[in-house]
Every structure is written in structure tokens, then in C-alpha cells.
Design an enzyme around this catalytic site. Structure first.
Site, short mmCIF file in Angstrom:
data_model
loop_
_atom_site.label_atom_id
_atom_site.label_comp_id
_atom_site.label_asym_id
_atom_site.label_seq_id
_atom_site.Cartn_x
_atom_site.Cartn_y
_atom_site.Cartn_z
N LYS A 1 -8.72 3.04 2.17
CA LYS A 1 -8.76 1.76 2.90
C LYS A 1 -10.21 1.30 3.13
O LYS A 1 -10.54 0.12 2.97
CB LYS A 1 -8.04 1.90 4.25
CG LYS A 1 -6.52 1.95 4.14
CD LYS A 1 -5.95 0.57 3.91
CE LYS A 1 -4.46 0.57 3.73
NZ LYS A 1 -3.90 -0.76 3.47
N TYR B 1 -6.19 8.58 2.53
CA TYR B 1 -5.67 7.24 2.87
C TYR B 1 -6.75 6.42 3.57
O TYR B 1 -7.00 5.26 3.21
CB TYR B 1 -4.44 7.40 3.78
CG TYR B 1 -3.96 6.13 4.44
CD1 TYR B 1 -3.22 5.19 3.74
CD2 TYR B 1 -4.26 5.87 5.78
CE1 TYR B 1 -2.78 4.02 4.35
CE2 TYR B 1 -3.82 4.71 6.41
CZ TYR B 1 -3.09 3.79 5.69
OH TYR B 1 -2.66 2.63 6.30
N ALA C 1 0.84 -1.20 0.00
CA ALA C 1 0.00 0.00 0.00
C ALA C 1 0.87 1.24 0.00
O ALA C 1 2.05 1.19 0.33
CB ALA C 1 -0.90 0.02 1.24
N GLN C 2 0.25 2.33 -0.37
CA GLN C 2 0.78 3.66 -0.14
C GLN C 2 0.37 3.97 1.29
O GLN C 2 -0.82 4.03 1.59
CB GLN C 2 0.14 4.61 -1.17
CG GLN C 2 0.58 6.04 -1.17
CD GLN C 2 0.45 6.75 0.14
OE1 GLN C 2 1.45 7.02 0.81
NE2 GLN C 2 -0.77 7.06 0.55
#
Ligand code: NAD
Length: 322
Positions: free
Chosen positions: A145, A141, A74-75
């Protein structure tokens, strides 16, 4: 079992790989080494340097045909997601969707996802926060998610792809890099070993700093072992349920270093201070009753023990043995 771990050369993913290898599973790693390193790679796992956002991933899943995928790539930077939400969505949403599509196409049985409790719940009105609390994601972010969680549940309903979503609290331990989602232990340890005073960010009138649920990475790896085995789909908080202020954490790291003979004079008992940053959350702890009851998850490492192992790793790395 044949298990594919994305992000398996990163901080958490590499511990997950180690735990699976030690338990006798056949493990495949997919990692583009954007933040992970070959130093973290388990020698007994097969490794593909592939980006989850590229078509090369197809051949890996088609040829390897894993039974289970644990998706950790992931970032992970919240500030980057605020500056550049498109990049965040490319990696975190589209990368996950590509994996889900390939899982469906190539007969993967279960998809385990590294989600985030801290970021998804935001400044929750109920702490420790349970899984059914309505999420208040406060960054791209966290939104990405949470979107992935919805896609994953859709793939279970629509395509019968089993799933387990693990919402981690603040994870710490050996191999952590300082600029990730929750890198404060790494930041403090590295600064102190460089002989520098770290900075504590806090809200006005709250000099102890913010409250977080710090979970040792080996407990996170243990939760992944449980998730690989369970036949029940579900979403689980993974943490300790206990809150620690940033200042308490700092004192514990200081003590762990002093116990190892590092000379940190009394000047280090106080640190530099700065205002909380935009989007910082005051209190974040997770209610883990569901993971305890349904997965049998029990964190085994009290903060002091986990920090002792973490500090030992940073010291060894400083001496060139990490
Ligand atoms: N660290 C925490 O406290 C925390 C908390 C909650 C959730 N998480 C989640 O756990 C997972 C692992 O986080 P981490 O802290 O170990 O971060 P990390 O940066 O150490 O690990 C991420 C790994 O994924 C790899 N990667 C990144 N983009 C990729 C891509 N496009 N294709 C292939 N590989 C790619 C990186 O090289 C790295 O090895 C992430 O999904 C993160 O969102 C972490």
C-alpha cells in the site's frame, strides 16, 4: 462526473458506488468478484467483471474514459500477504501500476486511492497518528500500500495525474466480510448470531484487547465524495480519532444485538481469549485534523449508531433479506 470505482462490488467500494450514484454521478464498476459479490452491485452503475491485473482493463478505461478513478480493488488479507507476498504485490502493486498507466494514457484527471492508516503506521510512537509520522509498515500488505502511495505521487509529479490518498482506519459496516483487513465487527456479529462465543486476541496483561479507531463505512463513502471534488492533491487520514478496545467494541455489539431482541444470556458477557498474533499492533488511532481542515471531513456516525445499522444488516441477512 464520470467516476470509475475498482472493487465496487466489495464492502467499502460498494458503499462508495452507492454514494456516487445517489449524488447523481455516472458510475462504472470494475471488479473481478474475487471477494466482492453481485449482491453488493448498485443497479444504476455499469459493471465490468474484469481483473485489474489483466490487459482487458485497457479497453474499459479507453472506452469509458472516466474523469476520476477511485481504486479500492485489492488483496486485503494481511496474513495472506505474509504467506504469499508475491501474490499480494501482483494485485496491490502491479494492479495499481496498470491502472496508473492507463489513467495517464486515457486522460483520467484524478486518482483516488484506498490506502490504510492502521497498517502503514504500525505500532506508532504517536497516537492519534498524523500523516507526517514516518510509516513503520509491518507486513507485505502495508508495504505494498505504501509503495502504491509513492507511485501515485510520482504520477502526479511526472504526468500531472491529480491524486488523493485516503488512509482509512478500521472500517466496519454492512456488507463487511470477516476475513479482511479489519473484520473484527463482522467476526463478532456473525459468531454471536450463530450462538457462538467469539475469541478476543490480546497481549499479556492487556485483557481489554487492542485499541482501534473504528470508522463507519458511510463516513468512508462521504470522504470519497469529498476526495472526488477536491482539486488539491494530498494524503489524508480518514477515521474518527477515537480509540476503542476490542472488549468495549464487543460489549457495544452485544448491546446492539440485545436491543434488537436477540437472546444472548449472561454467559456471552465474557468471551474466549487467545494471545495476540504475530504482527498485531497494540494501539492504532488516526489524527484526522488535516482531512477536517482541507477536505471538510467530519465523521457523522458515532460507534453506537454505526453498530446499530451494522447489526441490523447482519440480522436481515440471516433472515435472508440482506
Ligand atoms: N476494511 C478496512 O478496514 C480497510 C482499511 C484500510 C484500507 N482498506 C482498503 O479499502 C479497499 C477495500 O477494502 P474492503 O474491506 O472493502 O475489501 P473487499 O475485499 O470487500 O473489497 C475488495 C474488492 O476488490 C475486488 N478485487 C480484488 N482483487 C481484484 C482484482 N485483481 N481485480 C478486480 N477486482 C478485485 C474484490 O472482488 C472486492 O469486491 C482495499 O483497497 C483495502 O486495502 C480497507
Amino acid at each position: 462526473m464520470k467516476i470509475l470505482v475498482t472493487g465496487g462490488c466489495g464492502f467499502i467500494g460498494s458503499h462508495v458506488v452507492d454514494a456516487f450514484v445517489d449524488a447523481g454521478h455516472e458510475v462504472i464498476i470494475v471488479d473481478n468478484l474475487s471477494s466482492g459479490t453481485l449482491a453488493n452491485k448498485n443497479e444504476r452503475a455499469r459493471f465490468y467483471q474484469v481483473d485489474v491485473c489483466t490487459p482487458e482493463l485497457d479497453a474499459v478505461i479507453r472506452d469509458e474514459r472516466p474523469e476520476v478513478i477511485h481504486h479500492h480493488a485489492a488483496q486485503i488479507s494481511v496474513p495472506l500477504s505474509v504467506r504469499d507476498p508475491l501474490t499480494d504485490a501482483e494485485v496491490n502493486i502491479k494492479g495499481t501500476l496498470r491502472l496508473l498507466e492507463l489513467s495517464r494514457a486515457h486522460g483520467v484527471k484524478r486518482f483516488v486511492f484506498a490506502s490504510t492508516g492502521g497498517a502503514i503506521y504500525g505500532e506508532a510512537g504517536l497516537v492519534p497518528t498524523p500523516e507526517d509520522y514516518v510509516p513503520q509498515p509491518s507486513s507485505p500488505y502495508a508495504i505494498s500500500k505504501l509503495s502504491c502511495e509513492h507511485y501515485i505521487r510520482f504520477y502526479e509529479k511526472q504526468h500531472n495525474l491529480g491524486h488523493v490518498i485516503l488512509r482509512y482506519s478500521n472500517v466496519y459496516g454492512p456488507r463487511q466480510i470477516p476475513h479482511g483487513e479489519a473484520g473484527v465487527v463482522a467476526i463478532f456479529a456473525e459468531a454471536l448470531l450463530d450462538g457462538k462465543l467469539p475469541t478476543l486476541n490480546h497481549f499479556p496483561g492487556e485483557p481489554e484487547g487492542m485499541v482501534r479507531d473504528y470508522c463507519f463505512v458511510k463516513d468512508i463513502a462521504a470522504a470519497n465524495l469529498l476526495a472526488a471534488k477536491t482539486s488539491k492533491p494530498g494524503t489524508y487520514n480518514i477515521g474518527t480519532g477515537k480509540g476503542t478496545t476490542t472488549y468495549q467494541l464487543y460489549r457495544e455489539i452485544l448491546q446492539a444485538l440485545r436491543l434488537r431482541g436477540i437472546d444472548l444470556p449472561p454467559l456471552f458477557d465474557q468471551l474466549e481469549r487467545a494471545q495476540a498474533r504475530a504482527g498485531d499492533i497494540r494501539v492504532s488511532t488516526l489524527n484526522t485534523a488535516r482531512a477536517q481542515a482541507e477536505l471538510g471531513f467530519r465523521p457523522a456516525f458515532p460507534l453506537r449508531d454505526g453498530l446499530a445499522q451494522t447489526v441490523a444488516w447482519y440480522l436481515a441477512r440471516q433472515k435472508g433479506q440482506g
